[in-house]
Write an enzyme that holds these catalytic residues in place. Structure first.
Site, mmCIF file in Angstrom:
data_model
loop_
_atom_site.group_PDB
_atom_site.id
_atom_site.type_symbol
_atom_site.label_atom_id
_atom_site.label_comp_id
_atom_site.label_asym_id
_atom_site.label_seq_id
_atom_site.Cartn_x
_atom_site.Cartn_y
_atom_site.Cartn_z
ATOM 1 N N ARG A 101 84.438 4.655 94.280
ATOM 2 C CA ARG A 101 83.851 3.479 94.926
ATOM 3 C C ARG A 101 84.099 2.238 94.089
ATOM 4 O O ARG A 101 83.931 2.254 92.882
ATOM 5 C CB ARG A 101 82.327 3.657 95.061
ATOM 6 C CG ARG A 101 81.915 4.646 96.072
ATOM 7 C CD ARG A 101 80.492 4.503 96.555
ATOM 8 N NE ARG A 101 79.512 3.929 95.673
ATOM 9 C CZ ARG A 101 78.286 3.610 96.051
ATOM 10 N NH1 ARG A 101 77.913 3.789 97.307
ATOM 11 N NH2 ARG A 101 77.413 3.118 95.206
ATOM 12 N N THR B 82 82.083 -3.695 96.114
ATOM 13 C CA THR B 82 82.021 -3.540 97.576
ATOM 14 C C THR B 82 81.475 -2.182 98.012
ATOM 15 O O THR B 82 81.111 -2.007 99.175
ATOM 16 C CB THR B 82 83.430 -3.680 98.183
ATOM 17 O OG1 THR B 82 84.232 -2.604 97.652
ATOM 18 C CG2 THR B 82 84.068 -5.013 97.826
ATOM 19 N N ASP C 198 73.756 6.922 88.999
ATOM 20 C CA ASP C 198 75.180 7.241 89.171
ATOM 21 C C ASP C 198 75.431 8.651 88.656
ATOM 22 O O ASP C 198 75.395 8.908 87.447
ATOM 23 C CB ASP C 198 76.032 6.219 88.400
ATOM 24 C CG ASP C 198 77.508 6.383 88.725
ATOM 25 O OD1 ASP C 198 78.034 7.510 88.551
ATOM 26 O OD2 ASP C 198 78.129 5.410 89.175
ATOM 27 N N ASP D 162 78.303 9.150 86.044
ATOM 28 C CA ASP D 162 77.971 8.590 84.729
ATOM 29 C C ASP D 162 76.955 9.473 84.006
ATOM 30 O O ASP D 162 77.053 9.691 82.799
ATOM 31 C CB ASP D 162 77.400 7.172 84.882
ATOM 32 C CG ASP D 162 78.498 6.164 85.206
ATOM 33 O OD1 ASP D 162 79.683 6.541 85.176
ATOM 34 O OD2 ASP D 162 78.152 5.009 85.508
HETATM 35 C C1 PRP Z 1 80.053 8.684 93.876
HETATM 36 C C2 PRP Z 1 79.735 10.032 94.491
HETATM 37 C C3 PRP Z 1 80.431 9.955 95.811
HETATM 38 C C4 PRP Z 1 80.296 8.503 96.178
HETATM 39 C C5 PRP Z 1 79.200 8.363 97.205
HETATM 40 O O1 PRP Z 1 81.325 8.695 93.329
HETATM 41 O O2 PRP Z 1 80.127 11.124 93.712
HETATM 42 O O3 PRP Z 1 81.790 10.339 95.766
HETATM 43 O O4 PRP Z 1 79.929 7.809 94.981
HETATM 44 O O5 PRP Z 1 79.145 7.077 97.665
HETATM 45 P P1 PRP Z 1 79.525 6.687 99.176
HETATM 46 O O6 PRP Z 1 78.863 7.687 100.068
HETATM 47 O O7 PRP Z 1 78.944 5.304 99.312
HETATM 48 O O8 PRP Z 1 81.008 6.695 99.307
HETATM 49 P P2 PRP Z 1 81.971 7.434 92.581
HETATM 50 O O9 PRP Z 1 82.784 6.626 93.543
HETATM 51 O O10 PRP Z 1 80.917 6.720 91.819
HETATM 52 O O11 PRP Z 1 83.021 8.118 91.613
HETATM 53 P P3 PRP Z 1 82.840 9.142 90.403
HETATM 54 O O12 PRP Z 1 82.452 10.468 91.001
HETATM 55 O O13 PRP Z 1 84.204 9.166 89.827
HETATM 56 O O14 PRP Z 1 81.787 8.602 89.468
HETATM 57 N N1 URA Z 2 77.053 7.337 93.913
HETATM 58 C C1 URA Z 2 76.159 7.795 92.993
HETATM 59 O O1 URA Z 2 76.538 8.447 92.003
HETATM 60 N N2 URA Z 2 74.867 7.487 93.185
HETATM 61 C C2 URA Z 2 74.422 6.766 94.224
HETATM 62 O O2 URA Z 2 73.201 6.546 94.338
HETATM 63 C C3 URA Z 2 75.353 6.318 95.169
HETATM 64 C C4 URA Z 2 76.666 6.618 94.981
#
Ligand code: PRP
Ligand code: URA
Length: 221
Positions: A118, A122, A213, A216
């Site tokens: 993400r 945005t 997150d 993280d």
């Molecule tokens: C997080 C999570 C999902 C996404 C959910 O990943 O693991 O993939 O956000 O959000 P959405 O429903 O609004 O798309 P992120 O993009 O933070 O990546 P990461 O797993 O690499 O931290």
């Molecule tokens: N991705 C995350 O890891 N946490 C949230 O709350 C939304 C998107």
């Protein structure tokens, strides 16, 4: 939005697809500790394993079996064994934390990977990787702990759908109503299995109450 639970299947009725929530005291216990901001990455990873194990059992409740006659030490017995191959597709990065329970329970599972990230401003997910094994006639379980806006899940479902699997399900730890609605709009409809359905998204598109997150907290970044 109100979701009515169907007594015969345990699934929650949503307009198109189905949301199925874990209903076990251990699930709420584990999710509460995952939510706790004082939980450190090492414990967070263990908790992610534990909740994913419960989700793996729930998401495969209807796996097909075939009859198999074996010999016990005492007599012949007509039992049953799994007959439906499954494929798990974690969404990178955070979905990786959910894979091991599936490989522990289903050693023959095959694994595909979809990389989505993400944008911090945005909240729109950008695809950066996709490697999928053959999916035709397989049961596919997409793994992503967080279903927030649904943007990532919808992109992943479309990528998998292009390979015409027999069946697909999304497995999450926490989902928001907004994300569930986005998945519900996909045709053909797919089921969602989750440990928790939270209240809403905040202005930065994070789930409330949520757990922050996930990636993280998992990797300590
Ligand atoms: C997080 C999570 C999902 C996404 C959910 O990943 O693991 O993939 O956000 O959000 P959405 O429903 O609004 O798309 P992120 O993009 O933070 O990546 P990461 O797993 O690499 O931290
Ligand atoms: N991705 C995350 O890891 N946490 C949230 O709350 C939304 C998107």
């Amino acid at each position: 939005m109100e979701y009515a639970r169907q007594p015969e299947t345990g699934f929650y009725n949503a307009p198109v697809s189905m949301l199925h929530l874990l209903n076990h005291p251990l699930a709420t216990h584990v999710v509460t500790h995952l939510r706790d901001r004082t939980t450190k990455p090492a414990t967070f990873r263990t908790l992610a394993y534990q909740i994913s194990l419960l989700l793996a059992l729930e998401a495969t409740r209807d796996l097909a079996t075939r009859e198999k006659t074996i010999q016990t030490p005492l007599e012949p017995h007509s039992g049953s064994v799994l007959s439906q191959p499954i494929v798990v597709v974690p969404i990178l990065r955070a979905g990786i934390s959910m894979v091991q329970p599936f490989t522990d329970l289903f050693p023959d599972v095959t694994i595909g990977y979809i990389g989505l990230e993400r944008d911090e401003e945005t909240a729109v997910a950008r695809s950066y990787y996709c490697k999928l094994p053959p999916l035709g006639s397989k049961k596919v379980l997409i793994l992503d702990p967080m279903l927030a806006t649904g943007g990532s899940a919808v992109q992943a479902i479309k990528l998998v759908n292009a390979h015409r699997p027999a069946d697909m399900r999304l497995v999450c730890i926490v989902c928001a109503p907004e994300g569930v609605r986005a998945v519900e709009e996909i045709d053909p409809p797919i089921g969602i299995v989750s440990a928790a359905l939270d209240r809403e998204l905040n202005t930065r598109k994070y789930i409330l109450p949520g757990l922050g997150d996930f990636g993280d907290r998992l990797y300590g970044t």
